[in-house]
Design a protein around this motif. Sequence first.
Motif, mmCIF file in Angstrom:
data_model
loop_
_atom_site.group_PDB
_atom_site.id
_atom_site.type_symbol
_atom_site.label_atom_id
_atom_site.label_comp_id
_atom_site.label_asym_id
_atom_site.label_seq_id
_atom_site.Cartn_x
_atom_site.Cartn_y
_atom_site.Cartn_z
ATOM 1 N N UNK A 13 0.800 -1.216 0.000
ATOM 2 C CA UNK A 13 0.000 0.000 0.000
ATOM 3 C C UNK A 13 0.828 1.258 0.000
ATOM 4 N N UNK A 14 0.555 2.144 0.949
ATOM 5 C CA UNK A 14 1.274 3.413 1.035
ATOM 6 C C UNK A 14 2.712 3.241 1.504
ATOM 7 N N UNK A 15 3.071 2.071 1.978
ATOM 8 C CA UNK A 15 4.440 1.813 2.432
ATOM 9 C C UNK A 15 5.227 1.048 1.369
ATOM 10 N N UNK A 16 4.836 1.222 0.120
ATOM 11 C CA UNK A 16 5.532 0.514 -0.947
ATOM 12 C C UNK A 16 6.615 1.400 -1.556
ATOM 13 N N UNK A 17 7.498 0.785 -2.312
ATOM 14 C CA UNK A 17 8.575 1.500 -2.981
ATOM 15 C C UNK A 17 8.778 0.914 -4.356
ATOM 16 N N UNK A 18 9.916 1.166 -4.929
ATOM 17 C CA UNK A 18 10.203 0.669 -6.269
ATOM 18 C C UNK A 18 11.500 -0.126 -6.287
ATOM 19 N N UNK A 19 11.467 -1.237 -7.001
ATOM 20 C CA UNK A 19 12.641 -2.054 -7.285
ATOM 21 C C UNK A 19 12.415 -2.644 -8.673
ATOM 22 N N UNK A 33 22.136 -5.837 -22.147
ATOM 23 C CA UNK A 33 22.433 -4.859 -21.101
ATOM 24 C C UNK A 33 21.477 -5.082 -19.943
ATOM 25 N N UNK A 34 22.007 -5.007 -18.743
ATOM 26 C CA UNK A 34 21.204 -5.195 -17.529
ATOM 27 C C UNK A 34 21.231 -3.890 -16.751
ATOM 28 N N UNK A 35 20.047 -3.455 -16.333
ATOM 29 C CA UNK A 35 19.940 -2.234 -15.557
ATOM 30 C C UNK A 35 19.062 -2.424 -14.340
ATOM 31 N N UNK A 36 19.278 -1.569 -13.352
ATOM 32 C CA UNK A 36 18.457 -1.544 -12.146
ATOM 33 C C UNK A 36 17.988 -0.113 -11.961
ATOM 34 N N UNK A 37 16.688 0.041 -11.760
ATOM 35 C CA UNK A 37 16.113 1.359 -11.498
ATOM 36 C C UNK A 37 15.478 1.294 -10.114
ATOM 37 N N UNK A 38 16.093 1.955 -9.182
ATOM 38 C CA UNK A 38 15.690 1.943 -7.779
ATOM 39 C C UNK A 38 15.802 0.525 -7.213
ATOM 40 N N UNK A 39 15.985 0.441 -5.924
ATOM 41 C CA UNK A 39 16.229 -0.852 -5.311
ATOM 42 C C UNK A 39 15.327 -1.166 -4.148
ATOM 43 N N UNK A 40 14.341 -0.300 -3.907
ATOM 44 C CA UNK A 40 13.464 -0.538 -2.771
ATOM 45 C C UNK A 40 14.229 -0.478 -1.458
ATOM 46 N N UNK A 70 14.796 8.622 -1.462
ATOM 47 C CA UNK A 70 13.996 8.040 -0.382
ATOM 48 C C UNK A 70 14.481 6.637 -0.046
ATOM 49 N N UNK A 71 14.314 6.256 1.211
ATOM 50 C CA UNK A 71 14.762 4.941 1.676
ATOM 51 C C UNK A 71 14.151 3.815 0.852
ATOM 52 N N UNK A 72 12.861 3.904 0.540
ATOM 53 C CA UNK A 72 12.180 2.822 -0.168
ATOM 54 C C UNK A 72 12.508 2.774 -1.662
ATOM 55 N N UNK A 73 13.423 3.598 -2.108
ATOM 56 C CA UNK A 73 13.913 3.549 -3.478
ATOM 57 C C UNK A 73 15.422 3.332 -3.517
ATOM 58 N N UNK A 76 17.935 -0.284 -1.066
ATOM 59 C CA UNK A 76 18.193 -1.591 -1.673
ATOM 60 C C UNK A 76 19.289 -1.568 -2.718
ATOM 61 N N UNK A 77 19.576 -0.396 -3.263
ATOM 62 C CA UNK A 77 20.648 -0.289 -4.253
ATOM 63 C C UNK A 77 22.010 -0.582 -3.638
ATOM 64 N N UNK A 78 22.154 -0.271 -2.368
ATOM 65 C CA UNK A 78 23.417 -0.583 -1.675
ATOM 66 C C UNK A 78 23.673 -2.082 -1.680
ATOM 67 N N UNK A 79 22.619 -2.862 -1.499
ATOM 68 C CA UNK A 79 22.752 -4.329 -1.510
ATOM 69 C C UNK A 79 23.178 -4.792 -2.898
ATOM 70 N N UNK A 80 22.548 -4.261 -3.932
ATOM 71 C CA UNK A 80 22.913 -4.621 -5.309
ATOM 72 C C UNK A 80 24.377 -4.311 -5.566
ATOM 73 N N UNK A 81 24.829 -3.157 -5.092
ATOM 74 C CA UNK A 81 26.224 -2.772 -5.305
ATOM 75 C C UNK A 81 27.198 -3.661 -4.545
ATOM 76 N N UNK A 82 26.776 -4.192 -3.419
ATOM 77 C CA UNK A 82 27.655 -5.081 -2.647
ATOM 78 C C UNK A 82 27.723 -6.480 -3.247
ATOM 79 N N UNK A 83 26.632 -6.934 -3.836
ATOM 80 C CA UNK A 83 26.537 -8.319 -4.293
ATOM 81 C C UNK A 83 26.882 -8.526 -5.765
#
Length: 173
Positions: A13-19, A33-40, A70-73, A76-83
């Motif tokens: 609901x209102x507590x959703x984000x984008x990944x 090509x592989x891309x990521x737009x926002x990571x939740x 925003x946190x909900x966007x 999660x990108x930090x995790x993608x960058x680490x992994x």
Amino acid sequence: MDYEIDFLPVGEGERSGDAICLRYTCDGGASWYVGVIDGGTKDSGEQLFQHIRDFYQTEVVDFLICTHPDQDHASGLSVVMEELTVRRVLMHCPWDYIDHIFMRVTAGRVTQEGLRQRLIENHSYAYAIYEKAKADKIPIYHAFAGHSQSDIPCLHIAGPTYDYYLNPVINFL
């Protein structure tokens, strides 16, 4: 052009984000090509990198886009960058535009460095991505309309322009 876009669920609901992750080819499948737009959130960042590994069968992300801090966007990108191996980061970095911002908001009570630190603190999730990219020597491109210096095939930034982006930042301050 062949492409696949995957929207992963983030929150409710209102507590959703984008990944969002995507892969595409502009040359009939010779190059993908592989891309990521926002990571939740951090949790969805875990799901995102696993999705890329499992379904795209790669450890490489050609570009990562942080649409806003925003946190909900962004977190999660930090995790993608680490992994995974990320080749480019596209994001807005208000702390890098301090010269332009400072002359429009200064009231004599704050220094440029003080204002820069405030921008960093107010955008901590995006700044973490910025710092990780700098530490790992990943190029950071400022994602403004008309700027195509990132050399990502078939990707065009439609907006915002530099001025359009900075006006809300200035009004926020």
